[in-house]
Design a protein around this motif. Sequence first.
Motif, short mmCIF file in Angstrom:
data_model
loop_
_atom_site.label_atom_id
_atom_site.label_comp_id
_atom_site.label_asym_id
_atom_site.label_seq_id
_atom_site.Cartn_x
_atom_site.Cartn_y
_atom_site.Cartn_z
N ILE A 70 0.84 -1.20 0.00
CA ILE A 70 0.00 0.00 0.00
C ILE A 70 0.87 1.26 0.00
O ILE A 70 0.60 2.22 -0.72
CB ILE A 70 -0.96 -0.01 1.21
CG1 ILE A 70 -1.97 -1.15 1.06
CG2 ILE A 70 -1.70 1.32 1.34
CD1 ILE A 70 -2.80 -1.39 2.30
N TYR A 71 1.94 1.24 0.79
CA TYR A 71 2.85 2.39 0.87
C TYR A 71 3.49 2.68 -0.49
O TYR A 71 3.52 3.83 -0.94
CB TYR A 71 3.93 2.13 1.93
CG TYR A 71 5.00 3.19 1.94
CD1 TYR A 71 4.78 4.41 2.57
CD2 TYR A 71 6.23 2.98 1.32
CE1 TYR A 71 5.76 5.39 2.58
CE2 TYR A 71 7.20 3.95 1.33
CZ TYR A 71 6.96 5.15 1.96
OH TYR A 71 7.92 6.12 1.97
N PHE A 72 4.00 1.65 -1.16
CA PHE A 72 4.70 1.88 -2.42
C PHE A 72 3.75 2.23 -3.56
O PHE A 72 4.14 2.96 -4.48
CB PHE A 72 5.60 0.69 -2.78
CG PHE A 72 6.88 0.70 -2.01
CD1 PHE A 72 7.81 1.70 -2.19
CD2 PHE A 72 7.15 -0.29 -1.08
CE1 PHE A 72 9.00 1.72 -1.48
CE2 PHE A 72 8.33 -0.29 -0.35
CZ PHE A 72 9.26 0.73 -0.56
N VAL A 73 2.51 1.77 -3.50
CA VAL A 73 1.52 2.20 -4.50
C VAL A 73 1.26 3.70 -4.35
O VAL A 73 1.24 4.44 -5.33
CB VAL A 73 0.21 1.38 -4.36
CG1 VAL A 73 -0.92 2.02 -5.14
CG2 VAL A 73 0.43 -0.05 -4.82
N VAL A 113 2.43 9.62 -5.74
CA VAL A 113 3.00 10.90 -5.28
C VAL A 113 4.14 11.32 -6.20
O VAL A 113 4.22 12.48 -6.63
CB VAL A 113 3.49 10.78 -3.81
CG1 VAL A 113 4.28 12.02 -3.41
CG2 VAL A 113 2.33 10.58 -2.88
N ARG A 114 5.03 10.38 -6.53
CA ARG A 114 6.16 10.71 -7.42
C ARG A 114 5.67 11.14 -8.80
O ARG A 114 6.21 12.08 -9.39
CB ARG A 114 7.10 9.52 -7.52
CG ARG A 114 7.88 9.28 -6.25
CD ARG A 114 8.74 8.03 -6.36
NE ARG A 114 9.60 8.05 -7.53
CZ ARG A 114 10.87 8.41 -7.52
NH1 ARG A 114 11.42 8.79 -6.39
NH2 ARG A 114 11.58 8.38 -8.62
N ALA A 131 -7.02 13.58 0.39
CA ALA A 131 -7.93 13.18 -0.69
C ALA A 131 -7.31 12.14 -1.61
O ALA A 131 -8.02 11.43 -2.32
CB ALA A 131 -8.34 14.42 -1.49
N GLY A 132 -5.99 12.06 -1.63
CA GLY A 132 -5.31 11.10 -2.49
C GLY A 132 -5.31 11.48 -3.96
O GLY A 132 -5.36 10.62 -4.83
N VAL A 133 -5.25 12.79 -4.22
CA VAL A 133 -5.25 13.28 -5.61
C VAL A 133 -4.15 14.34 -5.77
O VAL A 133 -3.66 14.90 -4.81
CB VAL A 133 -6.62 13.90 -6.00
CG1 VAL A 133 -7.70 12.84 -6.00
CG2 VAL A 133 -7.00 15.03 -5.08
N CYS A 134 -3.82 14.60 -7.03
CA CYS A 134 -2.83 15.61 -7.36
C CYS A 134 -3.53 16.96 -7.53
O CYS A 134 -4.56 17.05 -8.20
CB CYS A 134 -2.12 15.21 -8.64
SG CYS A 134 -0.65 16.18 -8.99
N ARG A 135 -2.99 18.00 -6.92
CA ARG A 135 -3.58 19.34 -6.99
C ARG A 135 -2.57 20.33 -7.57
O ARG A 135 -1.38 20.05 -7.65
CB ARG A 135 -4.00 19.80 -5.60
CG ARG A 135 -4.90 18.83 -4.88
CD ARG A 135 -6.22 19.44 -4.64
NE ARG A 135 -7.00 18.57 -3.76
CZ ARG A 135 -8.21 18.19 -4.05
NH1 ARG A 135 -8.79 18.60 -5.15
NH2 ARG A 135 -8.89 17.41 -3.25
#
Length: 90
Positions: free
Chosen positions: A24-27, A32-33, A46-50
């Motif tokens: 889960i961490y590496f996913v 993020v990267r 939220a788990g999204v890119c802003r």
Amino acid sequence: MSQRLLARAGLALLILPILVLLTIYFVELGKVRECLFDDGHWDYIAGVCRDTPQPFVPWLERAPWLVNGGLLLSVLGLGMTMVGLYVKKR
């Protein structure tokens, strides 16, 4: 429960929660990267890119039951493995 079965179940409980947490961490790290390479800012809640900067929120604050529960299962597995491997002298 036989000692052999207890040791095997303990090893499974020792290893599997750690593998799940790392997966889960590496996913999430991959997402993020990818966001940072696209000059974005990752919103951890939220788990999204802003487009605007977002505060960092540790994983322990976002999913405490997942982190603490996984580590608790691993400690339980360690105890079960130790009990399963214990052999009385005759």
